[in-house]
Design a protein around this motif. Structure first.
Motif, PDB file in Angstrom:
ATOM      1  N   ASP A  92      32.987  30.373  73.586  1.00 61.68           N
ATOM      2  CA  ASP A  92      33.548  29.056  73.890  1.00 61.68           C
ATOM      3  C   ASP A  92      33.447  28.694  75.369  1.00 61.68           C
ATOM      4  OD1 ASP A  92      34.255  28.796  71.196  1.00 61.68           O
ATOM      5  OD2 ASP A  92      36.187  29.757  71.518  1.00 61.68           O
ATOM      6  N   ASN A  93      32.516  29.329  76.085  1.00 64.14           N
ATOM      7  CA  ASN A  93      32.102  28.882  77.411  1.00 64.14           C
ATOM      8  C   ASN A  93      30.761  28.166  77.263  1.00 64.14           C
ATOM      9  OD1 ASN A  93      33.807  29.986  79.878  1.00 64.14           O
ATOM     10  ND2 ASN A  93      33.866  31.560  78.278  1.00 64.14           N
ATOM     11  N   PRO A  94      30.456  27.224  78.144  1.00 63.98           N
ATOM     12  CA  PRO A  94      29.148  26.554  78.027  1.00 63.98           C
ATOM     13  C   PRO A  94      27.965  27.515  78.082  1.00 63.98           C
ATOM     14  CG  PRO A  94      30.589  25.341  79.514  1.00 63.98           C
ATOM     15  CD  PRO A  94      31.306  26.605  79.182  1.00 63.98           C
ATOM     16  N   CYS A  95      28.097  28.629  78.807  1.00 67.82           N
ATOM     17  CA  CYS A  95      26.976  29.571  78.936  1.00 67.82           C
ATOM     18  C   CYS A  95      26.675  30.288  77.622  1.00 67.82           C
ATOM     19  CB  CYS A  95      27.251  30.577  80.038  1.00 67.82           C
ATOM     20  SG  CYS A  95      28.655  31.673  79.717  1.00 67.82           S
ATOM     21  N   SER A  96      27.642  30.344  76.715  1.00 66.02           N
ATOM     22  CA  SER A  96      27.405  31.044  75.452  1.00 66.02           C
ATOM     23  C   SER A  96      26.485  30.265  74.520  1.00 66.02           C
ATOM     24  CB  SER A  96      28.736  31.332  74.753  1.00 66.02           C
ATOM     25  OG  SER A  96      29.388  30.133  74.394  1.00 66.02           O
ATOM     26  N   ASP A  97      26.172  29.010  74.870  1.00 62.03           N
ATOM     27  CA  ASP A  97      25.260  28.199  74.059  1.00 62.03           C
ATOM     28  C   ASP A  97      23.814  28.305  74.532  1.00 62.03           C
ATOM     29  OD1 ASP A  97      27.413  27.273  72.547  1.00 62.03           O
ATOM     30  OD2 ASP A  97      27.803  25.612  73.922  1.00 62.03           O
ATOM     31  N   GLU A  98      23.568  29.033  75.604  1.00 62.34           N
ATOM     32  CA  GLU A  98      22.199  29.167  76.110  1.00 62.34           C
ATOM     33  C   GLU A  98      21.378  30.057  75.180  1.00 62.34           C
ATOM     34  OE1 GLU A  98      21.792  30.236  80.157  1.00 62.34           O
ATOM     35  OE2 GLU A  98      23.276  28.793  80.891  1.00 62.34           O
ATOM     36  N   PRO A  99      20.061  29.817  75.123  1.00 67.25           N
ATOM     37  CA  PRO A  99      19.204  30.650  74.269  1.00 67.25           C
ATOM     38  C   PRO A  99      19.185  32.101  74.762  1.00 67.25           C
ATOM     39  CG  PRO A  99      17.888  29.170  75.643  1.00 67.25           C
ATOM     40  CD  PRO A  99      19.304  28.731  75.789  1.00 67.25           C
ATOM     41  N   ASN A 100      19.074  33.031  73.818  1.00 69.67           N
ATOM     42  CA  ASN A 100      19.053  34.469  74.128  1.00 69.67           C
ATOM     43  C   ASN A 100      20.287  34.889  74.941  1.00 69.67           C
ATOM     44  OD1 ASN A 100      16.517  34.749  72.854  1.00 69.67           O
ATOM     45  ND2 ASN A 100      15.499  34.054  74.731  1.00 69.67           N
ATOM     46  N   TYR A 101      21.413  34.307  74.603  1.00 68.36           N
ATOM     47  CA  TYR A 101      22.654  34.541  75.352  1.00 68.36           C
ATOM     48  C   TYR A 101      23.046  36.024  75.367  1.00 68.36           C
ATOM     49  CZ  TYR A 101      27.805  35.033  75.104  1.00 68.36           C
ATOM     50  OH  TYR A 101      29.094  35.463  75.215  1.00 68.36           O
ATOM     51  N   ARG A 102      23.070  36.653  74.199  1.00 70.19           N
ATOM     52  CA  ARG A 102      23.467  38.062  74.143  1.00 70.19           C
ATOM     53  C   ARG A 102      22.490  38.944  74.911  1.00 70.19           C
ATOM     54  NH1 ARG A 102      27.067  40.231  70.645  1.00 70.19           N
ATOM     55  NH2 ARG A 102      25.765  42.087  70.345  1.00 70.19           N
ATOM     56  N   LEU A 103      21.245  38.668  74.756  1.00 65.49           N
ATOM     57  CA  LEU A 103      20.223  39.477  75.428  1.00 65.49           C
ATOM     58  C   LEU A 103      20.307  39.335  76.935  1.00 65.49           C
ATOM     59  CD1 LEU A 103      17.946  41.379  74.613  1.00 65.49           C
ATOM     60  CD2 LEU A 103      16.368  39.429  74.726  1.00 65.49           C
ATOM     61  N   GLU A 104      20.527  38.131  77.422  1.00 64.42           N
ATOM     62  CA  GLU A 104      20.612  37.900  78.856  1.00 64.42           C
ATOM     63  C   GLU A 104      21.831  38.604  79.466  1.00 64.42           C
ATOM     64  OE1 GLU A 104      18.557  36.546  80.960  1.00 64.42           O
ATOM     65  OE2 GLU A 104      17.095  36.046  79.410  1.00 64.42           O
ATOM     66  N   VAL A 105      22.949  38.604  78.741  1.00 60.98           N
ATOM     67  CA  VAL A 105      24.138  39.296  79.239  1.00 60.98           C
ATOM     68  C   VAL A 105      23.872  40.797  79.313  1.00 60.98           C
ATOM     69  CG1 VAL A 105      26.546  39.871  78.715  1.00 60.98           C
ATOM     70  CG2 VAL A 105      25.741  37.527  78.451  1.00 60.98           C
ATOM     71  N   LEU A 106      23.199  41.350  78.309  1.00 60.76           N
ATOM     72  CA  LEU A 106      22.917  42.783  78.301  1.00 60.76           C
ATOM     73  C   LEU A 106      21.925  43.162  79.395  1.00 60.76           C
ATOM     74  CD1 LEU A 106      23.555  45.405  76.882  1.00 60.76           C
ATOM     75  CD2 LEU A 106      21.690  44.953  75.264  1.00 60.76           C
ATOM     76  N   VAL A 107      21.025  42.264  79.722  1.00 60.52           N
ATOM     77  CA  VAL A 107      20.106  42.519  80.842  1.00 60.52           C
ATOM     78  C   VAL A 107      20.890  42.640  82.144  1.00 60.52           C
ATOM     79  CG1 VAL A 107      18.266  41.494  82.242  1.00 60.52           C
ATOM     80  CG2 VAL A 107      18.115  41.454  79.740  1.00 60.52           C
ATOM     81  N   LEU A 108      21.869  41.803  82.335  1.00 55.84           N
ATOM     82  CA  LEU A 108      22.654  41.810  83.567  1.00 55.84           C
ATOM     83  C   LEU A 108      23.670  42.953  83.599  1.00 55.84           C
ATOM     84  CD1 LEU A 108      23.320  37.968  83.819  1.00 55.84           C
ATOM     85  CD2 LEU A 108      21.791  39.319  85.266  1.00 55.84           C
ATOM     86  N   LEU A 109      24.208  43.347  82.433  1.00 55.43           N
ATOM     87  CA  LEU A 109      25.250  44.384  82.350  1.00 55.43           C
ATOM     88  C   LEU A 109      24.800  45.461  81.364  1.00 55.43           C
ATOM     89  CD1 LEU A 109      28.374  42.022  82.090  1.00 55.43           C
ATOM     90  CD2 LEU A 109      27.489  43.145  84.160  1.00 55.43           C
ATOM     91  N   PRO A 110      23.927  46.368  81.787  1.00 54.13           N
ATOM     92  CA  PRO A 110      23.356  47.356  80.852  1.00 54.13           C
ATOM     93  C   PRO A 110      24.366  48.343  80.275  1.00 54.13           C
ATOM     94  CG  PRO A 110      22.714  47.840  83.109  1.00 54.13           C
ATOM     95  CD  PRO A 110      23.361  46.505  83.132  1.00 54.13           C
ATOM     96  N   HIS A 111      25.496  48.553  80.932  1.00 49.64           N
ATOM     97  CA  HIS A 111      26.490  49.514  80.440  1.00 49.64           C
ATOM     98  C   HIS A 111      27.474  48.883  79.440  1.00 49.64           C
ATOM     99  CE1 HIS A 111      25.107  52.446  83.322  1.00 49.64           C
ATOM    100  NE2 HIS A 111      25.277  51.574  84.312  1.00 49.64           N
ATOM    101  N   LEU A 112      27.353  47.598  79.189  1.00 52.34           N
ATOM    102  CA  LEU A 112      28.275  46.915  78.287  1.00 52.34           C
ATOM    103  C   LEU A 112      28.082  47.418  76.849  1.00 52.34           C
ATOM    104  CD1 LEU A 112      30.376  44.654  78.856  1.00 52.34           C
ATOM    105  CD2 LEU A 112      28.694  43.034  77.938  1.00 52.34           C
ATOM    106  N   GLN A 113      29.189  47.684  76.163  1.00 54.68           N
ATOM    107  CA  GLN A 113      29.138  48.164  74.780  1.00 54.68           C
ATOM    108  C   GLN A 113      29.315  47.030  73.770  1.00 54.68           C
ATOM    109  OE1 GLN A 113      28.541  51.464  74.017  1.00 54.68           O
ATOM    110  NE2 GLN A 113      28.231  51.684  76.223  1.00 54.68           N
ATOM    111  N   ARG A 114      30.173  46.082  74.081  1.00 57.02           N
ATOM    112  CA  ARG A 114      30.458  44.997  73.144  1.00 57.02           C
ATOM    113  C   ARG A 114      30.464  43.658  73.871  1.00 57.02           C
ATOM    114  NH1 ARG A 114      35.962  45.691  70.521  1.00 57.02           N
ATOM    115  NH2 ARG A 114      36.471  46.639  72.516  1.00 57.02           N
ATOM    116  N   LEU A 115      29.941  42.652  73.207  1.00 57.77           N
ATOM    117  CA  LEU A 115      30.010  41.278  73.699  1.00 57.77           C
ATOM    118  C   LEU A 115      30.593  40.421  72.585  1.00 57.77           C
ATOM    119  CD1 LEU A 115      29.416  39.117  75.817  1.00 57.77           C
ATOM    120  CD2 LEU A 115      27.139  38.851  74.812  1.00 57.77           C
TER     121      LEU A 115
END
Length: 433
Positions: free
Chosen positions: A373-396
């Motif tokens: 429910d943030n505007p950034c969550s509507d961007e394409p490849n949202y999950r993938l882009e977050v994981l690229v920036l935060l490689p140690h993240l377990q859950r999104l």
């Protein structure tokens, strides 16, 4: 010769017997009361008897002998009557229209004129509102009967020489005064939720208190005298506007959700060194300044109006931070000293740029992030882009990353790192030339 008129002619009876009967009738006729006098009369069934004399026996403490015996006598509380219940407020009676010019309901007048009945109805509404306010604030002290119903959990006292009830529950009683508790010094667990309390000073002498819940009252301040063993307090859904005066040294869990707090700058950091859980949901905070508590592990700040993150560097042991339903546009304020933060909820804020997520790379232990429910969550490849920036993240957004997502994110990350190195080399070559 003039005819003599009889009684049927309408003249008054001037005989002695008639005058006596007339005077007797006037003496026995009830006097007509004005509307103001009628309002002052007590309603039928009202209890106007004076408070009964005597004393109220305390149930709070018993000796070690066979069978309970009261140790202390207390005077009856203010407003105590024979029934044990507070005297009900007398309802107001609207004044009837009279010759003094009071308006009365009637037919609608000429065009353009306001009917007199509207004015009278408005007066009735105002009187009803006053009556409601008086009913809300009507004195309702804690009585022996309510106390007897709410006391439980018989335990040994601190010195082990006697027994006392250590738990009190008195919810939904409409209480405005708890002065009767001043002498029950052995209480440890007290729940006074959903009453009309505005003052907690009678609890100052309860030095053995461990747990206090006063949700849903009319408190405007959380300030209390320091209680040495108090560990859990809940002030939820009151009218508290600041965080000053909370100084209990062993306090570990503090709830102030659903109040009107605008700033946390009045928090006593030097005396709340044991606080681990702080609940501030549903207030009016605009910043996190003032929340630097060294032992804090869980901080709930959802449903405020927070626009900036300040003073987070002192939260070295914070493990979970809830910032849902705020007004954050950027993620400035996080720092490497927050080495224990594992869970961060940023749902329903105003973060529009995914590059803001890169500012969370300073959090070495971050494992779970919520950005729904943030505007950034509507961007394409949202999950993938977050994981690229935060490689140690377990859950999104409460969903675990799959192995194929991690593999693809690693490829993208390596490719971008090579491109950055290539760009740096080309820039250095341009400089040397």
């Amino acid at each position: 010769m003039r005819a003599q008129k009889g009684p049927e002619s309408g003249d008054k009876d001037n005989s002695g017997e008639g005058r006596a009967l007339s005077e007797k009738a006037q003496r026995t006729r009830p006097a007509r009361l004005s509307p103001k006098q009628r309002r002052r009369l007590p309603s039928a069934g009202s209890n106007n008897a004076p408070p009964r004399p005597g004393a109220v026996a305390q149930r709070g403490c018993y000796g070690s002998g066979a069978g309970p015996r009261p140790l202390l006598l207390l005077p009856p509380p203010l407003g105590f009557h024979g029934s044990g219940a507070p005297r009900p407020a007398q309802p107001k009676v609207a004044a009837a229209a009279g010759p003094e010019g009071a308006p009365s309901a009637g037919p609608v007048g000429m065009e353009g004129e306001e009917p007199a009945g509207d004015e009278y109805s408005l007066q009735e509404e105002e009187e009803e509102e006053d009556q409601v306010r008086e009913a809300v604030l009507a004195p309702c002290p804690l009585t022996e009967e309510v106390l007897r119903e709410g006391l439980s959990l018989l335990c040994k006292t601190g010195n082990g020489l006697a027994h006392a009830y250590v738990k009190l529950e008195a919810k939904y009683k409409g209480l405005t005064d708890i002065s009767l508790l001043e002498c029950f010094i052995h209480l440890r667990y007290v729940d006074l939720s959903e009453n009309k309390l505005q003052d907690l000073s009678p609890l100052s002498g309860l030095t053995h208190l461990l747990w206090l819940k006063v949700d849903g009252n009319l408190l405007t301040s959380a300030c209390m005298q320091e209680l040495p063993y108090l560990q859990i307090i809940s002030f939820a859904h009151n009218r508290i506007k600041d965080m000053e005066g909370i100084t209990h040294p062993r306090l570990a869990n503090l709830s102030l959700k659903g109040n009107k707090i605008q700033t946390a700058l009045g928090l006593s950091h030097g005396q709340l060194f044991s606080l681990q859980i702080l609940e501030l949901r549903g207030n009016m905070l605009e910043s996190t300044a003032g929340l630097s508590l060294p032992k804090l592990k869980n901080l709930y700040l959802a449903q405020n109006a927070i626009r900036s993150l300040e003073g987070l560097e002192g939260l070295g042991q914070l493990a979970a931070l809830h910032l849902r339903d705020n007004q954050l546009e950027t993620l400035d304020g996080f720092c490497s000293s927050m080495k224990c933060l594992q869970y961060l909820n940023l749902r329903n804020n105003e973060i529009s740029n995914l590059q803001e997520v890169a500012k969370l790379q300073v959090l070495p232990m971050l494992q779970a992030l919520v950005l729904l429910d943030n505007p950034c969550s509507d961007e394409p490849n949202y999950r993938l882009e977050v994981l690229v920036l935060l490689p140690h993240l377990q859950r999104l957004d409460k969903e675990l990353f799959e192995q194929d997502e991690r593999a693809e994110a690693n490829k993208i990350r390596q490719k971008r790192q090579e491109e950055e190195k290539e760009m740096e080399r080309s820039l250095q070559g341009d400089v040397t030339e």
